[in-house]
Design a protein around this motif. Structure first.
Motif, PDB file in Angstrom:
ATOM      1  N   ILE A 106      54.163  20.999  13.495  1.00  0.00           N
ATOM      2  CA  ILE A 106      53.748  20.748  15.560  1.00  0.00           C
ATOM      3  C   ILE A 106      54.348  21.375  16.439  1.00  0.00           C
ATOM      4  O   ILE A 106      53.493  21.875  17.241  1.00  0.00           O
ATOM      5  CB  ILE A 106      53.681  19.230  15.290  1.00  0.00           C
ATOM      6  N   GLY A 107      55.413  21.688  16.561  1.00  0.00           N
ATOM      7  CA  GLY A 107      55.861  21.927  17.676  1.00  0.00           C
ATOM      8  C   GLY A 107      55.639  23.540  17.955  1.00  0.00           C
ATOM      9  O   GLY A 107      54.785  23.567  19.114  1.00  0.00           O
ATOM     10  N   ALA A 108      55.695  24.432  16.858  1.00  0.00           N
ATOM     11  CA  ALA A 108      54.978  25.306  16.894  1.00  0.00           C
ATOM     12  C   ALA A 108      53.789  25.805  17.440  1.00  0.00           C
ATOM     13  O   ALA A 108      53.902  26.605  18.023  1.00  0.00           O
ATOM     14  CB  ALA A 108      55.694  26.382  15.473  1.00  0.00           C
ATOM     15  N   ASN A 109      53.119  24.718  17.207  1.00  0.00           N
ATOM     16  CA  ASN A 109      51.131  24.492  16.815  1.00  0.00           C
ATOM     17  C   ASN A 109      51.078  24.383  18.302  1.00  0.00           C
ATOM     18  O   ASN A 109      50.621  25.033  18.852  1.00  0.00           O
ATOM     19  CB  ASN A 109      50.669  23.429  16.265  1.00  0.00           C
ATOM     20  N   ALA A 125      51.610  13.502  21.367  1.00  0.00           N
ATOM     21  CA  ALA A 125      50.142  14.324  21.556  1.00  0.00           C
ATOM     22  C   ALA A 125      49.637  14.274  23.511  1.00  0.00           C
ATOM     23  O   ALA A 125      48.736  14.604  23.347  1.00  0.00           O
ATOM     24  CB  ALA A 125      49.262  12.495  21.765  1.00  0.00           C
ATOM     25  N   ALA A 126      50.295  14.320  23.720  1.00  0.00           N
ATOM     26  CA  ALA A 126      49.497  14.456  25.375  1.00  0.00           C
ATOM     27  C   ALA A 126      50.060  15.941  25.098  1.00  0.00           C
ATOM     28  O   ALA A 126      48.779  16.364  26.149  1.00  0.00           O
ATOM     29  CB  ALA A 126      50.626  13.473  26.850  1.00  0.00           C
ATOM     30  N   ARG A 138      45.115  18.417  18.517  1.00  0.00           N
ATOM     31  CA  ARG A 138      44.975  17.021  18.789  1.00  0.00           C
ATOM     32  C   ARG A 138      45.811  16.665  17.366  1.00  0.00           C
ATOM     33  O   ARG A 138      45.316  17.738  16.083  1.00  0.00           O
ATOM     34  CB  ARG A 138      43.139  16.880  17.858  1.00  0.00           C
ATOM     35  N   LEU A 139      46.270  15.792  17.701  1.00  0.00           N
ATOM     36  CA  LEU A 139      46.880  15.069  16.330  1.00  0.00           C
ATOM     37  C   LEU A 139      46.423  13.856  15.554  1.00  0.00           C
ATOM     38  O   LEU A 139      45.107  13.746  15.833  1.00  0.00           O
ATOM     39  CB  LEU A 139      48.172  14.257  17.120  1.00  0.00           C
ATOM     40  N   ARG A 140      46.080  14.922  14.251  1.00  0.00           N
ATOM     41  CA  ARG A 140      46.010  13.837  13.598  1.00  0.00           C
ATOM     42  C   ARG A 140      46.196  12.566  12.082  1.00  0.00           C
ATOM     43  O   ARG A 140      47.236  13.641  11.695  1.00  0.00           O
ATOM     44  CB  ARG A 140      44.717  14.392  12.793  1.00  0.00           C
ATOM     45  N   ALA A 141      46.105  11.631  11.447  1.00  0.00           N
ATOM     46  CA  ALA A 141      47.598  11.170  11.068  1.00  0.00           C
ATOM     47  C   ALA A 141      46.648  11.577   9.279  1.00  0.00           C
ATOM     48  O   ALA A 141      45.889  11.348   9.401  1.00  0.00           O
ATOM     49  CB  ALA A 141      46.744   9.619  11.088  1.00  0.00           C
ATOM     50  N   SER A 142      47.734  11.555   8.611  1.00  0.00           N
ATOM     51  CA  SER A 142      47.122  12.263   7.145  1.00  0.00           C
ATOM     52  C   SER A 142      47.801  10.844   6.754  1.00  0.00           C
ATOM     53  O   SER A 142      48.758  10.317   6.982  1.00  0.00           O
ATOM     54  CB  SER A 142      47.406  13.311   6.468  1.00  0.00           C
ATOM     55  N   ASP A 143      46.688  10.237   5.383  1.00  0.00           N
ATOM     56  CA  ASP A 143      47.272   9.396   4.626  1.00  0.00           C
ATOM     57  C   ASP A 143      48.142  10.161   3.494  1.00  0.00           C
ATOM     58  O   ASP A 143      47.913  10.019   2.105  1.00  0.00           O
ATOM     59  CB  ASP A 143      46.359   8.938   4.076  1.00  0.00           C
ATOM     60  N   ASP A 144      48.464  10.715   3.335  1.00  0.00           N
ATOM     61  CA  ASP A 144      49.237  11.512   2.385  1.00  0.00           C
ATOM     62  C   ASP A 144      50.496  10.793   2.070  1.00  0.00           C
ATOM     63  O   ASP A 144      51.534  10.547   2.219  1.00  0.00           O
ATOM     64  CB  ASP A 144      49.986  13.222   2.290  1.00  0.00           C
TER      65      ASP A 144
END
Length: 67
Positions: A7-10, A52-53, A61-67
């Protein structure tokens, strides 16, 4: 932990693609440059709201995954 670093790299890639510095991103998010650095490197313990901000500020956009 890999997800946090990814996430940080993105966020970092998107910030650089937008041509903005960590200082500008910190101002946009209302946080410190140190926190932006922590987000981008996957270190520290920034809040999910701050992450998220930062993502939103660079067009992600951050998105939750149900993995």
């Amino acid at each position: 932990m890999d997800d946090v670093k990814s996430i940080g790299a993105n966020i970092r890639r998107a910030r650089k693609a937008a041509g903005i510095t960590q200082d500008i991103l910190a101002d946009l998010v209302g946080t410190s440059v140190r926190t932006i650095h922590a987000i981008e490197t996957g270190t520290g313990n920034p809040s999910l709201l701050t992450v998220a901000a930062a993502a939103n500020a660079v067009g992600l956009r951050l998105r939750a995954s149900d993995d």
